[in-house]
Design a protein around this motif. Structure first.
Motif, PDB file in Angstrom:
ATOM      1  N   GLY A   1      85.761 -26.817  58.583  1.00 33.80           N
ATOM      2  CA  GLY A   1      85.553 -25.277  58.864  1.00 33.80           C
ATOM      3  C   GLY A   1      85.132 -24.584  57.880  1.00 33.80           C
ATOM      4  O   GLY A   1      85.416 -23.600  56.915  1.00 33.80           O
ATOM      5  N   ALA A   2      86.513 -24.805  57.200  1.00 30.70           N
ATOM      6  CA  ALA A   2      87.595 -23.917  55.742  1.00 30.70           C
ATOM      7  C   ALA A   2      86.589 -23.742  54.630  1.00 30.70           C
ATOM      8  O   ALA A   2      86.331 -22.661  54.289  1.00 30.70           O
ATOM      9  N   GLU A   3      86.086 -25.240  54.765  1.00 32.27           N
ATOM     10  CA  GLU A   3      84.987 -25.038  53.429  1.00 32.27           C
ATOM     11  C   GLU A   3      83.987 -24.321  53.994  1.00 32.27           C
ATOM     12  O   GLU A   3      83.014 -23.874  52.391  1.00 32.27           O
ATOM     13  N   ALA A   4      82.649 -24.218  54.894  1.00 36.64           N
ATOM     14  CA  ALA A   4      82.059 -23.644  55.199  1.00 36.64           C
ATOM     15  C   ALA A   4      82.190 -22.005  55.787  1.00 36.64           C
ATOM     16  O   ALA A   4      82.236 -21.280  54.863  1.00 36.64           O
ATOM     17  N   VAL A   5      83.128 -21.502  55.993  1.00 34.27           N
ATOM     18  CA  VAL A   5      83.857 -19.895  55.871  1.00 34.27           C
ATOM     19  C   VAL A   5      84.018 -19.061  54.456  1.00 34.27           C
ATOM     20  O   VAL A   5      83.151 -18.657  54.402  1.00 34.27           O
ATOM     21  N   ASP A   6      84.586 -20.707  53.388  1.00 33.21           N
ATOM     22  CA  ASP A   6      84.342 -20.089  52.246  1.00 33.21           C
ATOM     23  C   ASP A   6      82.811 -19.358  51.173  1.00 33.21           C
ATOM     24  O   ASP A   6      82.538 -18.572  50.112  1.00 33.21           O
ATOM     25  N   ALA A   7      81.752 -20.306  51.716  1.00 34.50           N
ATOM     26  CA  ALA A   7      80.709 -20.301  50.616  1.00 34.50           C
ATOM     27  C   ALA A   7      79.841 -19.499  51.981  1.00 34.50           C
ATOM     28  O   ALA A   7      79.574 -18.453  51.683  1.00 34.50           O
ATOM     29  N   TRP A   8      80.518 -18.940  53.557  1.00 33.12           N
ATOM     30  CA  TRP A   8      80.000 -18.290  53.714  1.00 33.12           C
ATOM     31  C   TRP A   8      80.082 -16.427  53.165  1.00 33.12           C
ATOM     32  O   TRP A   8      79.315 -15.821  53.366  1.00 33.12           O
ATOM     33  N   LEU A   9      81.969 -16.960  52.662  1.00 33.70           N
ATOM     34  CA  LEU A   9      82.404 -15.124  52.410  1.00 33.70           C
ATOM     35  C   LEU A   9      81.693 -14.852  51.286  1.00 33.70           C
ATOM     36  O   LEU A   9      81.789 -13.385  50.811  1.00 33.70           O
ATOM     37  N   ASP A  10      80.512 -15.199  50.127  1.00 34.92           N
ATOM     38  CA  ASP A  10      80.603 -15.574  49.160  1.00 34.92           C
ATOM     39  C   ASP A  10      78.907 -15.373  49.711  1.00 34.92           C
ATOM     40  O   ASP A  10      78.088 -14.370  48.906  1.00 34.92           O
TER      41      ASP A  10
ATOM     42  N   PRO B   1      73.858 -24.879  56.083  1.00 34.54           N
ATOM     43  CA  PRO B   1      73.919 -26.009  55.593  1.00 34.54           C
ATOM     44  C   PRO B   1      75.315 -26.262  56.329  1.00 34.54           C
ATOM     45  O   PRO B   1      75.625 -27.930  56.964  1.00 34.54           O
ATOM     46  N   LEU B   2      76.363 -25.756  55.165  1.00 35.05           N
ATOM     47  CA  LEU B   2      77.460 -26.204  55.560  1.00 35.05           C
ATOM     48  C   LEU B   2      77.699 -26.255  57.181  1.00 35.05           C
ATOM     49  O   LEU B   2      78.601 -26.885  57.374  1.00 35.05           O
ATOM     50  N   LEU B   3      78.034 -25.057  57.868  1.00 38.35           N
ATOM     51  CA  LEU B   3      78.221 -24.483  59.110  1.00 38.35           C
ATOM     52  C   LEU B   3      77.551 -25.708  59.933  1.00 38.35           C
ATOM     53  O   LEU B   3      77.948 -25.691  61.488  1.00 38.35           O
ATOM     54  N   GLU B   4      75.731 -25.748  59.626  1.00 39.16           N
ATOM     55  CA  GLU B   4      75.484 -26.676  60.131  1.00 39.16           C
ATOM     56  C   GLU B   4      76.204 -28.569  60.434  1.00 39.16           C
ATOM     57  O   GLU B   4      76.219 -28.911  61.368  1.00 39.16           O
ATOM     58  N   ALA B   5      75.981 -28.540  59.649  1.00 38.95           N
ATOM     59  CA  ALA B   5      77.264 -29.910  59.011  1.00 38.95           C
ATOM     60  C   ALA B   5      78.184 -30.267  59.729  1.00 38.95           C
ATOM     61  O   ALA B   5      78.659 -30.868  60.091  1.00 38.95           O
TER      62      ALA B   5
ATOM     63  N   PRO C   1      76.474 -15.842  53.187  1.00 33.12           N
ATOM     64  CA  PRO C   1      76.211 -16.544  53.926  1.00 33.12           C
ATOM     65  C   PRO C   1      74.905 -16.668  54.378  1.00 33.12           C
ATOM     66  O   PRO C   1      74.915 -17.893  55.308  1.00 33.12           O
ATOM     67  N   ALA C   2      73.820 -16.660  54.039  1.00 36.19           N
ATOM     68  CA  ALA C   2      72.398 -17.851  53.801  1.00 36.19           C
ATOM     69  C   ALA C   2      72.848 -19.197  53.416  1.00 36.19           C
ATOM     70  O   ALA C   2      72.241 -20.482  53.863  1.00 36.19           O
ATOM     71  N   ARG C   3      73.887 -19.225  52.365  1.00 37.20           N
ATOM     72  CA  ARG C   3      73.542 -20.474  51.661  1.00 37.20           C
ATOM     73  C   ARG C   3      74.597 -21.217  52.262  1.00 37.20           C
ATOM     74  O   ARG C   3      74.824 -22.404  52.023  1.00 37.20           O
ATOM     75  N   ALA C   4      75.500 -20.910  53.270  1.00 34.09           N
ATOM     76  CA  ALA C   4      76.395 -21.262  53.748  1.00 34.09           C
ATOM     77  C   ALA C   4      76.181 -22.244  55.426  1.00 34.09           C
ATOM     78  O   ALA C   4      76.673 -22.525  56.020  1.00 34.09           O
TER      79      ALA C   4
END
Length: 449
Positions: free
Chosen positions: A332-341, A348-352, A343-346
Motif C-alpha cells: 500500500g505504501a508503494e502505491a500511495v507514494d506513486a499516487w501522491l505524484d 496499476p500499482l493500486l490494482e496490484a 494518480p493516473a500512473r499509480a
C-alpha cells in the motif's frame, strides 16, 4: 525492548497538532507503523494517529519467516531478534490421531528465510512505532480518530481527540486506515461483514511453568487440535507462554463460570494440553475476543485504502496476522507514494496492491476454513511429500503467499489430494497410516480393499 532503542516521538502530548499532510495513517500497530516508516523515509509528510499509548497489550505473538524481509527493509531486524524467542517452525498435536508432527521452515520451498521469532506484541509494536517516528513520521499517541470525511482527490479531513479531550484536525491528501479490529473506515461505510466460513472466538492468557512440548523443536509454536477448535501455546521471553483456545460460538455457550475457569476447563479437556499445564500458573488476566474473522466489502477508493486488519482478519491458527498486515502496508505504501505524484500512473500499482492482498488472504483462508475438518487434520497429522506437497505446505505456513508459479505447484497438488480425500471421506473412508481405511461408525477402522 530497551527504552533507548528508538527515540520517542518528537511531538509531546501537550503540543498542538493538526494541519496539512501528505498521508494520514489511522492506527500505530504493525501495519500503520510499516506504512508510516516507508513513506516518511521517502520524504513524505506522514501523520500517524494511535488511539492508545505504547506499550499496550496485543495478541498475535507468533511471527512468520516472511516478516523478516520487511523487518530488514525497515532497518529493525536486529532489534526484533533481540526481543524474540527463536522460532524454527510449527508443531501440531492431535489427541484424536495420538501423535504430533513438526514442520520446519527450513524445509519450505523458499530457502531465503527459514526461521522467525515469538515476541511480546507490546514490545514489537512499540519498536515499530518508534522506528516510524525515527524515520520522520509525525507519530501521535493517545489520539482517537472520531471523524473521517473522505474527499477523494481534494483531500480528506480527519478529526481526532487526545487524552485531554481536545480535538485536532488534519487535511490529508491520502488516508490509510490501519486501525486494526477497530475498522474505522469499514464501519463508517457499513461494509464490514463477518466471515461466513469461520465464526470463531478466542480466550487466552499468559502463563508461567507451562511444560514444553515433548519431541517438538525448542521455540516452535504448538497447535493442539481439539474436538471443538484448537489451542495455541507460544513460548515467549522470560519464561512466559501464551496459551489460548479458539472455538465456535456453541463452544463458548458452555461457559458457566468465570472466563479464567472456562479457559482452565477447556485446557483440561485435552489430554495433551492437560499434561503441559499441570504446573502452570496464570501470569496475566484472561482475555476474550469475539467475532474473530471478518472482511470489508471495499479496501480502497479515491484517496484512501485499508491495510492489515482494518480490511480483513483471519482466524489466527497459522499466525498469519502480523505478516499479512505488514505485507499489505508495504504494498500500500508503494502505491500511495506513486499516487501522491500522479494518480493516473499509480492506478496499476493500486490494482496490484488489491489483487495481491486478496490473493494472500485467499491462500491462507483455504487452510483456515478447513482446519477443523477431519480430512485436513488427517493430512496435517500424516503429511506426504509426494509432489513436494509437504514442502509446499511448509511454505504456506511460513507466509510465502506471493510465491512464483514453481512454488505454487506443490500447493495445488496438496489441494487436489485434499479434494480426492474429501470425496473418499464422504464414502466412509479416512486416511490412517498413510492409507485409506473404511470407517464404520461404532466399529474399528477397516482396511480399504
Amino acid at each position: 525492548m530497551p527504552s533507548d532503542a528508538f527515540p520517542s516521538p518528537s511531538t509531546p502530548a501537550s503540543a498542538p497538532a493538526g494541519g496539512g499532510c501528505d498521508v494520514l495513517i489511522i492506527g500505530g500497530g504493525p501495519a500503520g507503523s510499516t506504512a508510516a516508516a516507508l513513506l516518511a523515509a521517502g520524504g513524505r509528510h506522514v501523520v500517524m494517529l494511535e488511539k492508545a499509548r505504547h506499550p499496550r497489550f496485543h495478541i498475535g505473538e507468533s511471527l512468520l519467516p516472511q516478516n523478516l524481509r520487511i523487518f530488514e527493509k525497515l532497518g529493525v531486524a536486529e532489534a526484533v531478534r533481540a526481543i524474540g524467542v527463536f522460532k524454527p517452525g510449527a508443531s501440531f498435536v492431535s489427541d484424536e490421531h495420538g501423535n504430533k508432527i513438526s514442520f520446519s521452515f527450513a524445509d519450505g520451498l523458499n530457502k531465503t528465510y527459514t526461521h522467525s521469532y515469538q515476541v511480546h506484541r507490546a514490545e514489537l509494536d512499540e519498536l515499530l512505532f518508534r522506528n516510524a517516528a525515527a524515520k520522520g513520521a509525525e507519530a501521535h499517541e493517545d489520539m482517537l480518530v472520531t471523524e473521517v470525511a473522505l474527499g477523494g482527490a481534494r483531500g480528506s479531513r480527519v478529526v481526532a481527540r487526545d487524552a485531554a479531550g481536545r480535538e485536532h484536525a488534519w487535511q490529508a491528501r491520502f488516508v490509510i486506515d490501519a486501525s486494526g479490529r477497530d475498522t474505522v473506515l469499514a464501519k463508517q461505510q457499513g461494509g464490514k461483514q463477518r466471515d461466513a466460513h469461520t465464526n470463531t472466538a478466542a480466550i487466552y492468557g499468559h502463563f508461567r511453568g507451562v511444560a514444553p512440548c515433548e519431541e517438538c523443536p525448542e521455540g516452535n509454536i504448538t497447535i493442539h487440535l481439539l474436538d471443538d477448535g484448537w489451542c495455541w501455546t507460544i513460548p515467549l521471553p522470560e519464561g512466559i507462554t501464551s496459551v489460548g483456545v479458539v472455538g465456535t460460538p456453541e463452544f463458548f455457550k458452555r461457559r458457566s463460570g468465570s472466563f479464567e475457569e472456562f479457559l482452565r476447563e477447556s485446557l483440561e479437556a485435552s489430554p495433551s494440553v492437560r499434561a503441559r499445564m499441570r504446573e502452570a500458573e496464570l501470569a496475566s488476566a484472561v482475555t476474550t475476543t469475539g467475532n474473530y474473522s471478518y472482511r470489508a466489502q471495499r479496501m480502497r477508493g479515491e484517496g484512501w485504502l485499508m491495510v492489515g486488519d482494518a480490511f480483513a482478519f483471519l482466524d489466527p491458527v497459522f499466525s498469519s496476522g502480523v505478516m499479512l498486515a505488514m505485507a499489505s502496508a508495504e504494498l500500500g505504501a508503494e502505491a500511495v507514494d506513486a499516487w501522491l505524484d500522479d494518480p493516473a500512473r499509480a492506478a496499476p500499482l493500486l490494482e496490484a496492491f488489491e489483487r495481491k492482498v486478496h490473493r494472500a488472504i485467499g491462500s491462507m483462508s483455504w487452510l483456515i476454513y478447513r482446519i477443523n475438518r477431519p480430512v485436513l487434520r488427517d493430512m496435517f497429522m500424516q503429511p506426504s511429500n509426494r509432489f513436494r506437497m509437504r514442502d509446499g505446505l511448509v511454505s504456506l505456513l511460513a507466509g510465502d503467499v506471493h510465491a512464483n508459479t514453481s512454488r505454487q505447484l506443490p500447493v495445488l497438488a496438496f489441494k487436489a489430494v485434499y479434494g480426492m480425500l474429501s470425496l473418499a471421506h464422504r464414502l466412509g473412508y479416512r486416511l490412517r497410516g498413510g492409507k485409506l481405511q473404511r470407517v464404520v461408525p461404532g466399529l474399528p477402522a477397516m482396511a480399504a480393499e
